[in-house]
Write a protein that holds these residues in place. Structure first.
Motif, PDB file in Angstrom:
ATOM      1  N   ILE A  78      12.179  65.695 -25.526  1.00 31.14           N
ATOM      2  CA  ILE A  78      10.978  65.548 -24.748  1.00 31.14           C
ATOM      3  C   ILE A  78      11.234  65.673 -23.170  1.00 31.14           C
ATOM      4  O   ILE A  78      10.582  66.394 -22.656  1.00 31.14           O
ATOM      5  CB  ILE A  78      10.264  64.070 -25.000  1.00 31.14           C
ATOM      6  CG1 ILE A  78       9.742  64.006 -26.406  1.00 31.14           C
ATOM      7  CG2 ILE A  78       9.104  64.018 -23.962  1.00 31.14           C
ATOM      8  CD1 ILE A  78       9.162  62.688 -26.754  1.00 31.14           C
ATOM      9  N   ALA A  79      12.389  65.000 -22.678  1.00 30.36           N
ATOM     10  CA  ALA A  79      12.760  65.361 -21.378  1.00 30.36           C
ATOM     11  C   ALA A  79      13.088  66.654 -21.107  1.00 30.36           C
ATOM     12  O   ALA A  79      12.748  67.293 -20.133  1.00 30.36           O
ATOM     13  CB  ALA A  79      13.666  64.140 -21.042  1.00 30.36           C
ATOM     14  N   GLY A  80      13.905  67.054 -22.072  1.00 26.57           N
ATOM     15  CA  GLY A  80      14.225  68.521 -21.869  1.00 26.57           C
ATOM     16  C   GLY A  80      13.030  69.566 -22.074  1.00 26.57           C
ATOM     17  O   GLY A  80      12.969  70.580 -21.375  1.00 26.57           O
ATOM     18  N   GLY A  81      12.353  69.013 -22.680  1.00 22.12           N
ATOM     19  CA  GLY A  81      10.936  69.901 -22.976  1.00 22.12           C
ATOM     20  C   GLY A  81      10.198  69.984 -21.634  1.00 22.12           C
ATOM     21  O   GLY A  81       9.489  71.157 -21.124  1.00 22.12           O
ATOM     22  N   MET A  82       9.904  68.795 -20.796  1.00 19.13           N
ATOM     23  CA  MET A  82       9.170  68.964 -19.736  1.00 19.13           C
ATOM     24  C   MET A  82       9.890  69.783 -18.581  1.00 19.13           C
ATOM     25  O   MET A  82       9.314  70.326 -17.855  1.00 19.13           O
ATOM     26  CB  MET A  82       9.287  67.334 -19.402  1.00 19.13           C
ATOM     27  CG  MET A  82       8.252  66.665 -20.397  1.00 19.13           C
ATOM     28  SD  MET A  82       8.079  64.916 -19.879  1.00 19.13           S
ATOM     29  CE  MET A  82       7.195  65.074 -18.411  1.00 19.13           C
ATOM     30  N   LEU A  83      11.276  69.629 -18.693  1.00 18.94           N
ATOM     31  CA  LEU A  83      12.222  70.421 -17.826  1.00 18.94           C
ATOM     32  C   LEU A  83      11.948  71.860 -17.999  1.00 18.94           C
ATOM     33  O   LEU A  83      11.789  72.802 -17.155  1.00 18.94           O
ATOM     34  CB  LEU A  83      13.562  69.853 -17.955  1.00 18.94           C
ATOM     35  CG  LEU A  83      13.914  68.788 -17.340  1.00 18.94           C
ATOM     36  CD1 LEU A  83      15.545  68.208 -17.678  1.00 18.94           C
ATOM     37  CD2 LEU A  83      13.883  68.526 -16.106  1.00 18.94           C
ATOM     38  N   GLY A 119      10.558  75.209 -15.836  1.00 23.22           N
ATOM     39  CA  GLY A 119      11.058  76.414 -15.371  1.00 23.22           C
ATOM     40  C   GLY A 119      12.673  76.036 -15.351  1.00 23.22           C
ATOM     41  O   GLY A 119      13.699  77.004 -15.221  1.00 23.22           O
ATOM     42  N   CYS A 120      13.264  74.999 -15.736  1.00 23.99           N
ATOM     43  CA  CYS A 120      14.580  74.444 -15.842  1.00 23.99           C
ATOM     44  C   CYS A 120      14.867  73.996 -17.106  1.00 23.99           C
ATOM     45  O   CYS A 120      14.109  73.238 -17.792  1.00 23.99           O
ATOM     46  CB  CYS A 120      15.111  73.356 -14.741  1.00 23.99           C
ATOM     47  SG  CYS A 120      14.739  74.177 -13.099  1.00 23.99           S
ATOM     48  N   GLY A 121      16.221  73.930 -17.590  1.00 24.67           N
ATOM     49  CA  GLY A 121      16.310  73.367 -18.732  1.00 24.67           C
ATOM     50  C   GLY A 121      17.805  72.740 -18.721  1.00 24.67           C
ATOM     51  O   GLY A 121      18.763  73.036 -17.928  1.00 24.67           O
ATOM     52  N   HIS A 141      21.168  63.495 -18.462  1.00 22.38           N
ATOM     53  CA  HIS A 141      21.022  63.466 -17.135  1.00 22.38           C
ATOM     54  C   HIS A 141      19.981  64.586 -16.928  1.00 22.38           C
ATOM     55  O   HIS A 141      20.255  65.786 -17.191  1.00 22.38           O
ATOM     56  CB  HIS A 141      22.336  63.779 -16.563  1.00 22.38           C
ATOM     57  CG  HIS A 141      22.273  64.016 -14.821  1.00 22.38           C
ATOM     58  ND1 HIS A 141      21.862  63.052 -13.990  1.00 22.38           N
ATOM     59  CD2 HIS A 141      22.006  65.174 -14.107  1.00 22.38           C
ATOM     60  CE1 HIS A 141      21.632  63.604 -12.769  1.00 22.38           C
ATOM     61  NE2 HIS A 141      21.677  64.832 -12.822  1.00 22.38           N
ATOM     62  N   TYR A 142      18.708  63.925 -16.379  1.00 25.01           N
ATOM     63  CA  TYR A 142      17.798  64.867 -16.266  1.00 25.01           C
ATOM     64  C   TYR A 142      16.967  64.810 -14.930  1.00 25.01           C
ATOM     65  O   TYR A 142      16.420  63.973 -14.538  1.00 25.01           O
ATOM     66  CB  TYR A 142      16.497  64.470 -17.303  1.00 25.01           C
ATOM     67  CG  TYR A 142      17.169  64.384 -18.809  1.00 25.01           C
ATOM     68  CD1 TYR A 142      17.462  65.502 -19.336  1.00 25.01           C
ATOM     69  CD2 TYR A 142      17.290  63.186 -19.432  1.00 25.01           C
ATOM     70  CE1 TYR A 142      18.272  65.464 -20.544  1.00 25.01           C
ATOM     71  CE2 TYR A 142      17.657  63.054 -20.678  1.00 25.01           C
ATOM     72  CZ  TYR A 142      18.081  64.377 -21.490  1.00 25.01           C
ATOM     73  OH  TYR A 142      18.621  64.166 -22.392  1.00 25.01           O
ATOM     74  N   VAL A 143      17.411  65.994 -13.956  1.00 29.92           N
ATOM     75  CA  VAL A 143      16.896  66.124 -12.689  1.00 29.92           C
ATOM     76  C   VAL A 143      16.681  67.691 -12.646  1.00 29.92           C
ATOM     77  O   VAL A 143      17.515  68.465 -12.868  1.00 29.92           O
ATOM     78  CB  VAL A 143      17.958  65.736 -11.728  1.00 29.92           C
ATOM     79  CG1 VAL A 143      17.363  65.899 -10.355  1.00 29.92           C
ATOM     80  CG2 VAL A 143      18.454  64.121 -11.768  1.00 29.92           C
ATOM     81  N   THR A 144      15.464  67.948 -12.066  1.00 28.84           N
ATOM     82  CA  THR A 144      15.407  69.089 -12.070  1.00 28.84           C
ATOM     83  C   THR A 144      16.297  70.147 -11.325  1.00 28.84           C
ATOM     84  O   THR A 144      16.748  69.750 -10.396  1.00 28.84           O
ATOM     85  CB  THR A 144      13.808  69.489 -11.190  1.00 28.84           C
ATOM     86  OG1 THR A 144      12.783  68.781 -12.070  1.00 28.84           O
ATOM     87  CG2 THR A 144      13.470  70.844 -11.284  1.00 28.84           C
ATOM     88  N   GLY A 145      16.798  71.161 -12.075  1.00 25.71           N
ATOM     89  CA  GLY A 145      17.583  72.140 -11.682  1.00 25.71           C
ATOM     90  C   GLY A 145      19.119  71.490 -11.615  1.00 25.71           C
ATOM     91  O   GLY A 145      20.020  72.393 -11.466  1.00 25.71           O
ATOM     92  N   ASP A 146      19.175  70.390 -12.284  1.00 24.85           N
ATOM     93  CA  ASP A 146      20.716  69.758 -12.415  1.00 24.85           C
ATOM     94  C   ASP A 146      20.747  69.069 -13.694  1.00 24.85           C
ATOM     95  O   ASP A 146      21.199  67.870 -13.533  1.00 24.85           O
ATOM     96  CB  ASP A 146      21.256  69.183 -11.379  1.00 24.85           C
ATOM     97  CG  ASP A 146      22.485  68.788 -11.344  1.00 24.85           C
ATOM     98  OD1 ASP A 146      23.326  69.250 -12.186  1.00 24.85           O
ATOM     99  OD2 ASP A 146      22.816  67.785 -10.575  1.00 24.85           O
ATOM    100  N   SER A 147      20.103  69.467 -14.683  1.00 24.98           N
ATOM    101  CA  SER A 147      19.947  68.514 -15.979  1.00 24.98           C
ATOM    102  C   SER A 147      21.055  68.914 -17.051  1.00 24.98           C
ATOM    103  O   SER A 147      21.362  70.189 -17.096  1.00 24.98           O
ATOM    104  CB  SER A 147      18.602  68.655 -16.491  1.00 24.98           C
ATOM    105  OG  SER A 147      17.618  68.131 -15.450  1.00 24.98           O
ATOM    106  N   TYR A 148      21.599  67.946 -17.729  1.00 24.48           N
ATOM    107  CA  TYR A 148      22.381  68.075 -18.819  1.00 24.48           C
ATOM    108  C   TYR A 148      22.449  66.932 -19.795  1.00 24.48           C
ATOM    109  O   TYR A 148      21.763  66.007 -19.320  1.00 24.48           O
ATOM    110  CB  TYR A 148      23.946  68.538 -18.217  1.00 24.48           C
ATOM    111  CG  TYR A 148      24.474  67.286 -17.578  1.00 24.48           C
ATOM    112  CD1 TYR A 148      24.967  66.127 -18.185  1.00 24.48           C
ATOM    113  CD2 TYR A 148      24.446  67.275 -16.142  1.00 24.48           C
ATOM    114  CE1 TYR A 148      25.214  65.000 -17.447  1.00 24.48           C
ATOM    115  CE2 TYR A 148      24.984  66.195 -15.435  1.00 24.48           C
ATOM    116  CZ  TYR A 148      25.477  65.216 -15.927  1.00 24.48           C
ATOM    117  OH  TYR A 148      26.021  64.054 -15.380  1.00 24.48           O
ATOM    118  N   ASN A 149      22.650  67.296 -20.840  1.00 23.45           N
ATOM    119  CA  ASN A 149      23.004  66.453 -21.987  1.00 23.45           C
ATOM    120  C   ASN A 149      24.671  66.351 -22.569  1.00 23.45           C
ATOM    121  O   ASN A 149      25.118  67.654 -22.400  1.00 23.45           O
ATOM    122  CB  ASN A 149      22.234  67.075 -23.399  1.00 23.45           C
ATOM    123  CG  ASN A 149      21.064  67.363 -23.268  1.00 23.45           C
ATOM    124  OD1 ASN A 149      20.273  66.146 -22.904  1.00 23.45           O
ATOM    125  ND2 ASN A 149      20.372  68.378 -23.559  1.00 23.45           N
TER     126      ASN A 149
END
Length: 162
Positions: free
Chosen positions: A11-16, A20-22, A116-124
């Motif tokens: 869900i968080a990734g989908g919002m990202l 425009g970011c994943g 870690h979900y921050v626009t432009g710097d997100s990762y699983n």
């Protein structure tokens, strides 16, 4: 739901993605075996990054469409720092919700991770493994990125991923 932690990450990734970011998957989680045979989770978030949604989901192999039968998840946000803990005993402050038996079960597939979900710097950070793979690790070895490795190799892998 099959993977509550994975669903939250999705869900968080989908919002990202909508913004425009994943989130990318990075090899920042692993499993090691202590000399007494106890499996340990190993988390190495990038730098001082905060992370959320740590989880362990396990289900019988071949039952990918079935429910998670063992594991835990924590809804805590703002967790920080490198951490190692017995695989089925996350830190008490995480207030983890446990499901099923709290041990590696035969013929089971597991997913351990955090996000870690921050626009432009997100990762699983995700590691997938089976009971049998972990059972073949020698004390001190770490399973990450689909293979067994030394602790030094894991630290190098995680550092390079960041």
């Amino acid at each position: 739901m099959r993977h509550p932690g994975a669903v939250a990450a999705g869900i968080a990734g989908g919002m990202l993605l909508l913004s425009g970011c994943g989130a990318v998957d990075l090899p920042l989680a692993g499993v090691r075996v202590a000399p007494d045979g106890t499996p340990y989770a190993v988390f190495r978030p990038c730098g001082g990054d905060a992370y959320q949604g740590p989880h362990l989901d396990g289900w019988p192999r071949g039952g990918a469409d079935g429910p998670v039968t063992t594991g835990w998840d924590a809804r805590r946000e703002g967790l920080r720092g490198d951490v190692e803990f017995p695989l089925f005993a996350p830190p008490g402050g995480w207030r983890a919700r446990h499901r099923g038996e709290q041990e590696l079960l035969p013929r089971h597939h597991y997913v351990l991770g955090f996000g870690h979900y921050v626009t432009g710097d997100s990762y699983n950070a995700v590691v997938e493994f089976t009971t049998e793979r972990i059972g073949r690790l020698r004390p001190g070895q770490i399973w990450a990125d689909g293979r067994a490795m030394s602790p030094r190799a894991f630290e190098r892998l995680a550092g390079d991923a960041c």
